[in-house]
Design an enzyme around this catalytic site. Structure first.
Site, PDB file in Angstrom:
ATOM      1  CD  GLU A  55      30.356  55.491  15.799  1.00 13.77           C
ATOM      2  OE1 GLU A  55      29.183  55.842  16.023  1.00 13.77           O
ATOM      3  OE2 GLU A  55      30.826  54.410  16.165  1.00 13.77           O
ATOM      4  N   GLY A  58      28.635  52.551  15.423  1.00 10.12           N
ATOM      5  CA  GLY A  58      29.080  52.270  14.056  1.00 10.12           C
ATOM      6  C   GLY A  58      29.780  50.942  13.932  1.00 10.12           C
TER       7      GLY A  58
END
Length: 216
Positions: free
Chosen positions: A22, A122
């Site tokens: 991420e 994330g």
């Protein structure tokens, strides 16, 4: 702790690493430039470093990334899709935590109970995706104490109101400056013993007393 790993040399001497993340940390692009991260063994996007954004890169990293076909950006809906994450062979997640209890419940969002200082980002997706990946590992990093050693980050139970970012049944590998706890496939007593062994020495006796009270 994870943001310091590239600059502290944690990946020096490694080879054929891949990146599907991420966010990134300063120094990641330099590892790509040096060939340490080359994506040669990735199951998808072979030879490419993949991220949701290159936020976190330092200016030298951004110079490497700029107009470089080795780096690719995708929407978070794709990068953090569990099916995509688990499709990478030996996908490994490295995330930070604020506290963890003796059953393995991981909190990365709140302190002093319900005071929220962070979002999930994330982390749940990358952790669970790595957990489900063939040969993958889901690693959680945390310092053993807070407030200059006064408070243990490994706790008997999370405080009332604390948020569980990663449930205990997805807990895998936890690392502090005192060692590595391997929780996967272990019962509560075994997990407590693993976590107490990597807690700060000054807090271990209290944790052992609480573990005995909780789990017998």
């Amino acid at each position: 702790p994870s943001s310091q790993m590239p600059r502290m040399g944690a990946f020096d001497g490694k080879h054929d690493l891949g990146l599907h993340s991420e966010m990134v940390a300063p120094g990641i692009a330099k590892l790509v430039d040096a060939g340490i991260i080359n994506g040669r063994r990735k199951s998808i996007h072979r030879g490419k470093a993949v991220a949701n954004a290159w936020s976190g890169s330092d200016p030298a990293d951004l110079e490497i990334i700029d107009d470089n076909p080795a780096f690719e950006i995708y929407d978070p809906e794709y990068v953090l899709d569990l099916g995509v994450l688990r499709s990478n062979h030996k996908q490994t997640s490295i995330n930070n935590a604020l506290s963890i209890d003796l059953t393995g419940q991981i909190n990365s969002e709140t302190v002093t109970g319900a005071r929220m200082i962070n979002g999930t980002g994330g982390q749940p997706e990358t952790h669970i995706g790595a957990f489900l990946s063939k040969g993958g590992r889901a690693i959680t990093l945390l310092q053993s104490t807070a407030l200059e050693g006064a408070v243990s980050r490994i706790v008997p139970q999370l405080e009332a109101g604390a948020l569980v970012t990663v449930p205990r049944y997805f807990a895998d590998t936890v690392i502090t400056e005192y060692g590595i706890a391997r929780l996967l496939g272990k019962n509560h007593r075994e997990r407590a013993a693993e976590l107490i062994a990597i807690a700060h020495p000054e807090h271990r006796a209290e944790l052992q007393t609480e573990a005995k009270r909780l789990f017998g």
